[in-house]
Design a protein around this motif. Structure first.
Motif, PDB file in Angstrom:
ATOM      1  N   THR A   1       0.664  -1.006  -0.173  1.00 55.92           N
ATOM      2  CA  THR A   1      -0.138   0.033   0.099  1.00 55.92           C
ATOM      3  C   THR A   1       0.872   1.288   0.086  1.00 55.92           C
ATOM      4  O   THR A   1       1.790   1.578   0.807  1.00 55.92           O
ATOM      5  CB  THR A   1      -0.832  -0.194   1.331  1.00 55.92           C
ATOM      6  N   VAL A   2       0.715   2.017  -1.051  1.00 52.84           N
ATOM      7  CA  VAL A   2       1.553   3.291  -1.086  1.00 52.84           C
ATOM      8  C   VAL A   2       0.550   4.402  -0.529  1.00 52.84           C
ATOM      9  O   VAL A   2      -0.608   4.614  -0.872  1.00 52.84           O
ATOM     10  CB  VAL A   2       1.899   3.736  -2.557  1.00 52.84           C
ATOM     11  N   TRP A   3       1.179   5.114   0.609  1.00 53.24           N
ATOM     12  CA  TRP A   3       0.309   5.866   1.370  1.00 53.24           C
ATOM     13  C   TRP A   3       0.939   7.206   1.072  1.00 53.24           C
ATOM     14  O   TRP A   3       2.063   7.486   1.435  1.00 53.24           O
ATOM     15  CB  TRP A   3       0.393   5.514   2.579  1.00 53.24           C
ATOM     16  N   VAL A   4       0.017   8.235   1.040  1.00 53.60           N
ATOM     17  CA  VAL A   4       0.521   9.647   0.810  1.00 53.60           C
ATOM     18  C   VAL A   4      -0.578  10.747   1.409  1.00 53.60           C
ATOM     19  O   VAL A   4      -1.616  10.322   1.216  1.00 53.60           O
ATOM     20  CB  VAL A   4       0.976  10.139  -0.459  1.00 53.60           C
TER      21      VAL A   4
ATOM     22  N   TRP B   1       3.556  -0.791  -9.916  1.00 52.00           N
ATOM     23  CA  TRP B   1       3.435  -1.852  -9.406  1.00 52.00           C
ATOM     24  C   TRP B   1       1.994  -2.664  -9.731  1.00 52.00           C
ATOM     25  O   TRP B   1       1.058  -2.194  -8.732  1.00 52.00           O
ATOM     26  CB  TRP B   1       3.967  -2.000  -7.932  1.00 52.00           C
ATOM     27  N   SER B   2       1.919  -3.662 -10.017  1.00 47.89           N
ATOM     28  CA  SER B   2       0.537  -4.455 -10.004  1.00 47.89           C
ATOM     29  C   SER B   2       0.341  -4.982  -8.754  1.00 47.89           C
ATOM     30  O   SER B   2      -1.211  -5.032  -8.421  1.00 47.89           O
ATOM     31  CB  SER B   2       0.484  -5.483 -10.977  1.00 47.89           C
ATOM     32  N   GLU B   3       0.971  -5.202  -7.888  1.00 48.75           N
ATOM     33  CA  GLU B   3       0.952  -5.718  -6.390  1.00 48.75           C
ATOM     34  C   GLU B   3       0.589  -4.305  -5.585  1.00 48.75           C
ATOM     35  O   GLU B   3       0.247  -4.736  -4.262  1.00 48.75           O
ATOM     36  CB  GLU B   3       2.147  -6.316  -6.035  1.00 48.75           C
ATOM     37  N   ALA B   4       0.514  -3.163  -5.986  1.00 47.43           N
ATOM     38  CA  ALA B   4       0.423  -2.000  -5.197  1.00 47.43           C
ATOM     39  C   ALA B   4      -1.128  -1.434  -5.287  1.00 47.43           C
ATOM     40  O   ALA B   4      -1.620  -1.289  -6.350  1.00 47.43           O
ATOM     41  CB  ALA B   4       1.423  -0.797  -5.425  1.00 47.43           C
ATOM     42  N   GLU B   5      -1.611  -0.759  -4.192  1.00 42.88           N
ATOM     43  CA  GLU B   5      -2.732   0.234  -4.077  1.00 42.88           C
ATOM     44  C   GLU B   5      -2.312   1.433  -3.467  1.00 42.88           C
ATOM     45  O   GLU B   5      -1.208   1.685  -2.751  1.00 42.88           O
ATOM     46  CB  GLU B   5      -3.772  -0.606  -3.504  1.00 42.88           C
ATOM     47  N   LEU B   6      -3.146   2.530  -3.946  1.00 44.11           N
ATOM     48  CA  LEU B   6      -2.657   3.775  -3.529  1.00 44.11           C
ATOM     49  C   LEU B   6      -3.816   4.357  -2.449  1.00 44.11           C
ATOM     50  O   LEU B   6      -5.055   4.415  -2.627  1.00 44.11           O
ATOM     51  CB  LEU B   6      -2.578   4.602  -4.716  1.00 44.11           C
ATOM     52  N   VAL B   7      -3.200   4.994  -1.256  1.00 39.25           N
ATOM     53  CA  VAL B   7      -4.231   5.683  -0.395  1.00 39.25           C
ATOM     54  C   VAL B   7      -3.629   7.085  -0.338  1.00 39.25           C
ATOM     55  O   VAL B   7      -2.500   7.425   0.003  1.00 39.25           O
ATOM     56  CB  VAL B   7      -4.179   5.006   0.748  1.00 39.25           C
ATOM     57  N   ILE B   8      -4.696   7.926  -0.620  1.00 40.35           N
ATOM     58  CA  ILE B   8      -4.171   9.507  -0.531  1.00 40.35           C
ATOM     59  C   ILE B   8      -5.322   9.827   0.774  1.00 40.35           C
ATOM     60  O   ILE B   8      -6.360  10.188   0.788  1.00 40.35           O
ATOM     61  CB  ILE B   8      -4.585  10.230  -1.698  1.00 40.35           C
ATOM     62  N   ALA B   9      -4.356  10.281   1.942  1.00 43.43           N
ATOM     63  CA  ALA B   9      -4.863  10.574   3.152  1.00 43.43           C
ATOM     64  C   ALA B   9      -5.520  12.130   3.049  1.00 43.43           C
ATOM     65  O   ALA B   9      -4.555  13.040   3.006  1.00 43.43           O
ATOM     66  CB  ALA B   9      -4.065  10.167   4.400  1.00 43.43           C
TER      67      ALA B   9
ATOM     68  N   PHE C   1       4.710  15.957   6.945  1.00 35.38           N
ATOM     69  CA  PHE C   1       5.357  15.718   8.133  1.00 35.38           C
ATOM     70  C   PHE C   1       4.265  15.217   9.059  1.00 35.38           C
ATOM     71  O   PHE C   1       4.737  14.464  10.072  1.00 35.38           O
ATOM     72  CB  PHE C   1       5.973  17.067   8.832  1.00 35.38           C
ATOM     73  N   ASP C   2       2.905  15.252   8.969  1.00 37.22           N
ATOM     74  CA  ASP C   2       2.151  14.663   9.831  1.00 37.22           C
ATOM     75  C   ASP C   2       1.433  13.522   9.223  1.00 37.22           C
ATOM     76  O   ASP C   2       0.580  12.898   9.959  1.00 37.22           O
ATOM     77  CB  ASP C   2       0.807  15.714  10.207  1.00 37.22           C
ATOM     78  N   VAL C   3       1.916  13.216   8.111  1.00 37.20           N
ATOM     79  CA  VAL C   3       1.077  11.779   7.592  1.00 37.20           C
ATOM     80  C   VAL C   3       1.594  10.259   8.012  1.00 37.20           C
ATOM     81  O   VAL C   3       0.822   9.440   8.103  1.00 37.20           O
ATOM     82  CB  VAL C   3       1.510  11.515   6.017  1.00 37.20           C
ATOM     83  N   ILE C   4       2.754  10.748   8.993  1.00 36.51           N
ATOM     84  CA  ILE C   4       3.185   9.429   9.629  1.00 36.51           C
ATOM     85  C   ILE C   4       2.280   9.296  11.091  1.00 36.51           C
ATOM     86  O   ILE C   4       2.540   8.173  11.623  1.00 36.51           O
ATOM     87  CB  ILE C   4       4.675   9.417   9.844  1.00 36.51           C
ATOM     88  N   GLU C   5       1.871  10.300  11.452  1.00 37.42           N
ATOM     89  CA  GLU C   5       1.097  10.438  12.916  1.00 37.42           C
ATOM     90  C   GLU C   5       0.414   9.041  12.900  1.00 37.42           C
ATOM     91  O   GLU C   5       0.455   8.555  14.113  1.00 37.42           O
ATOM     92  CB  GLU C   5       0.664  11.724  13.259  1.00 37.42           C
TER      93      GLU C   5
END
Length: 260
Positions: A205-208, A227-235, A241-245
Motif C-alpha cells: 500500500t503506497v500511502w501519501v 506495481w501491479s501488487e500495489a494500491e494507493l491511499v491518499i490521506a 510531516f504529519d502523514v506518519i502520525e
C-alpha cells in the motif's frame, strides 16, 4: 521546474521547522513510558548499524520494521520510537533501525544496509514481517520488494507500506541536495523502485498525504501505477510531516492497513 522547490517540505508546512524537535520529544516520552525495550542491538560493525526493538507485553504476533526518512542524510532511530505505539498495541514487535547517512554512504549502500537490518530484526522475532517507512524510508522499504536486493527473510514479509515514498530518484539528480546524495544516472535507474520490474510481488500500500507537495503525490501515484501488487491511499488533510502520525494510533486506518 525548480526541483529544489518541488522537493522542499518544511517551507510549505506551517511551523514546519518545529517538527523534528516534536518528533524527538514524542519518541523520548514514549521510551520513558514503555519499559519493554531492547536498545542498540547491533546488525553490523559501524556505529550506525544498530536498531531498537519495541516489544509488546506478550509474545509478539510478528514484526514491524519502520525505516525513517530524512532524504537519506538526517535523523536516526531515536527520533521515531513513538510511531511504534500503534503496532505494539496490536501485539507486534517494532524494530527501528539507524543506517549510515549520506554523504558517508550512497543510496545503494544504504539499501543493502537496511536489508541487513531487517534480517537481524527478523532473527529476534518470529512470525510475519511488515515493513513501513517514510519518505526516503518509504523508498528503502519499497526496495525490499525488488529481487536485486539480497534479503534472506523476504518470504516472511506479508505487506509493505511505503509512506510518501521516493519511488523514482531521477528528479533528485537535479536538486542541490544531490551534492550530498551523489546520485548518478546508473544509481537512479537501479535504486528507483518504480523502475524495477523484477519484484517479489509482496502486497503493497503506497500511502501519501493529500496536502503534500505535488512532486510527492506524483511519486506515490507513479509507484502505485508501476506495481501491479500495489494500491494507493491518499490521506485527506495530511501533509508530509504529519502523514506518519497515524502509526502511533492503534485505531488508525494506517495501522489497520499495515497489519491486515
Amino acid at each position: 521546474m525548480d526541483f529544489d522547490i518541488a522537493y522542499a517540505n518544511a517551507d510549505f508546512i506551517p511551523n514546519g521547522n518545529d517538527f523534528p524537535a516534536k518528533w524527538k520529544k514524542s519518541a523520548s516520552d514514549f521510551r520513558a513510558a514503555h519499559k519493554n525495550l531492547r536498545l542498540d542491538l547491533p546488525y553490523g560493525e559501524d556505529a550506525s548499524n544498530a536498531f531498537d526493538l519495541v516489544l509488546p507485553e506478550a509474545t509478539p504476533n510478528g514484526l514491524v520494521v519502520f525505516v525513517h526518512g530524512g532524504y537519506w542524510k538526517v535523523f536516526g532511530r531515536r527520533d521515531w520510537t513513538h510511531l511504534a505505539a500503534g503496532p505494539v498495541a496490536h501485539g507486534y514487535a517494532v524494530a527501528l533501525p539507524s543506517y549510515p547517512l549520506a554523504p558517508d554512504a550512497r543510496i545503494g549502500q544504504i539499501t543493502r544496509t537496511i536489508a541487513r537490518a531487517i534480517e537481524a530484526s527478523a532473527a529476534q522475532v518470529d512470525g510475519p514481517i511488515r515493513l513501513t517507512g517514510h519518505s526516503a524510508g518509504g523508498h528503502l522499504v519499497a526496495r525490499m520488494n525488488c529481487l536485486d536486493v539480497a534479503l534472506t527473510c523476504r518470504d516472511r514479509i506479508a505487506r509493505i507500506l511505503p509512506i510518501s515514498p521516493l519511488g523514482d530518484l531521477r528528479p533528485l539528480m537535479q536538486t542541490t541536495m544531490n551534492d550530498t546524495l551523489r546520485i548518478d544516472a546508473a544509481e537512479a535507474q537501479v535504486e528507483s523502485p518504480a523502475l524495477n520490474d523484477t519484484r517479489a510481488g509482496i502486497p503493497t500500500t503506497v500511502w501519501v498525504g493529500a496536502d503534500e507537495r505535488p512532486a510527492f503525490l506524483d511519486q506515490a501515484r507513479d509507484l502505485a501505477l508501476a506495481w501491479s501488487e500495489a494500491e494507493l491511499v491518499i490521506a485527506p488533510g495530511r501533509h508530509h510531516f504529519d502523514v506518519i502520525e497515524p502509526l502511533s494510533d492503534p485505531d488508525s486506518d494506517m495501522v489497520a492497513d499495515l497489519l491486515r
